[in-house]
Enzyme design. Structure first.
Site, PDB file in Angstrom:
ATOM      1  N   CYS A  85       0.814  -1.207   0.000  1.00 62.14           N
ATOM      2  CA  CYS A  85       0.000   0.000   0.000  1.00 62.14           C
ATOM      3  C   CYS A  85       0.853   1.265   0.000  1.00 62.14           C
ATOM      4  O   CYS A  85       0.476   2.273  -0.577  1.00 62.14           O
ATOM      5  CB  CYS A  85      -0.911  -0.005   1.206  1.00 62.14           C
ATOM      6  N   LYS A 111       1.583   3.065  -3.273  1.00 63.49           N
ATOM      7  CA  LYS A 111       0.574   3.772  -4.050  1.00 63.49           C
ATOM      8  C   LYS A 111       0.815   5.276  -3.980  1.00 63.49           C
ATOM      9  O   LYS A 111       1.353   5.786  -3.015  1.00 63.49           O
ATOM     10  CB  LYS A 111      -0.825   3.460  -3.495  1.00 63.49           C
ATOM     11  N   ASP A 156     -16.191   1.601  -2.836  1.00 64.34           N
ATOM     12  CA  ASP A 156     -15.497   0.549  -2.095  1.00 64.34           C
ATOM     13  C   ASP A 156     -14.302   1.170  -1.370  1.00 64.34           C
ATOM     14  O   ASP A 156     -13.780   2.206  -1.774  1.00 64.34           O
ATOM     15  CB  ASP A 156     -15.090  -0.627  -2.992  1.00 64.34           C
TER      16      ASP A 156
HETATM   17 CO    CO Z   1     -13.032   1.933  -5.766  1.00 67.84          CO
END
Ligand code: CO
Ligand code: CO
Ligand code: CO
Length: 342
Positions: free
Chosen positions: A13, A16, A221
């Protein structure tokens, strides 16, 4: 066994782009206009939506990343579930997918790549979609993901910009995948790591199907910007204020303990520094604040649903096996994206 995460130069992560960097680059490009674009890049939504005709819209998304687990088959499953999730977050049905592959073929054996691709393919098959091509390059670190195309009715799309005052927020997966991925690298909290891995590999298909029976006003999400980063996108896009109840957040086992030990990925701090509209009530503990900013991989869906439907939605989700489904907050008023965490 090959330790796949060791080939991740900067690690999951943290590698990113931070939300600040991303926004800074995108803002320099002029926005393209086309009357058939129902959802474009301006609202930071999960996928783009292009209207083909009165009853059909194309929903398109792309995502890929470096290994976050050592098992290549599992990595393929997780990367595919993560890519497919943006289709579900728009209320769409996945149709086709293209593989995106980067692979150090002089450092890792071909079986590793085969296992990654098999994991992705099995997950796409589980989603009822089909892989119809892709592109691969040689690179120093492995990367995998999918470009996915789905279909939706143009009037039934779930944007992240439709939340209304009075809506309740329902989250469908437990938080803490970034923190537990850090724990895995340190060989700590194996139980929590196993639960996080299973959660990341799980499709959001069931949650989306159940929610289609309710009046969903907004959906997104939870992925790289963490819970609050994506709550912010929903709040800002919907021009509302949101309150999150930190005591109601579903947490993966041992995520709170791992956060207490400082196993917090760099991306969580990037997210925290970027989000200036968040106010925490004083009693909210530091490890819970970290979890609120923890970058998630293949995280849950976040629904904004009218308050009088929230309990029925949660009951239906849990009955369908979405055990973590929880009411985590409310849309309190019109506003400019302010978030209060109590
Ligand atoms: Co998304
Ligand atoms: Co995405
Ligand atoms: Co959406």
């Amino acid at each position: 066994m090959v330790k796949l995460t060791e080939y991740s130069q900067r690690g999951g992560c943290a590698a990113k782009l931070g939300p600040g960097d991303l926004a800074g680059v995108l803002n320099q490009l002029p926005v393209m206009h086309n009357p058939n674009v129902l959802v474009g890049i301006t609202t930071s939504d999960d996928a783009g939506v292009y209207k083909l005709n009165a009853t059909t819209a194309l929903v398109q998304t792309v995502d890929f990343f470096t290994p976050i687990v050592d098992d290549p088959y599992l990595f393929g499953q997780i990367a595919a579930a993560n890519s497919l999730s943006d289709i579900y977050a728009m209320g769409a049905t996945p149709l086709t997918a293209l593989n995106l592959v980067a692979f150090p073929n002089c450092k890792l054996p071909g079986e590793v790549l085969l296992a990654i691709l098999q994991g992705g393919q099995d997950k796409v098959a589980e989603a009822g979609a089909v892989i119809i091509g892709g592109h691969s390059i040689v690179d120093n670190e492995p990367k995998y993901g999918l470009s996915v195309t789905g279909l939706a009715h143009p009037e039934k799309i779930w944007t992240n910009a439709g939340a209304q005052p009075g809506d309740c927020l329902v989250l469908t997966k437990a938080l803490g995948t970034g923190i537990l991925t850090s724990a895995a690298r340190a060989d700590l909290f194996p139980h929590g790591v196993a639960e996080a891995t299973a959660s990341m590999a799980a499709l959001n298909a069931v949650a989306a199907k159940v929610a289609a029976g309710f009046n969903i006003n907004a959906c997104t999400d939870i992925t790289g910007f963490g819970l609050l980063g994506h709550v912010y996108e929903m709040a800002a896009g919907s021009k509302v204020s949101i309150t999150i109840d930190s005591t109601a957040l579903p947490l993966l086992p041992e995520a709170a303990e791992a956060a207490n030990m400082g196993l917090v990925p760099g991306g969580a701090y990037t997210n925290r520094n970027y989000l200036k509209t968040v106010t925490f009530a004083e009693p909210v503990k530091e490890n819970i604040r970290d979890i609120c900013f923890d970058p998630q991989t293949s995280g849950g869906l976040l629904f904004a649903v009218p308050g009088d439907q929230a309990q029925a939605l949660i009951a239906a989700l849990q009955a369908a096996g979405v055990a973590a489904a929880s009411l985590i907050g409310q849309v309190t008023a019109d506003g400019g994206g302010d978030i209060y965490v109590r």
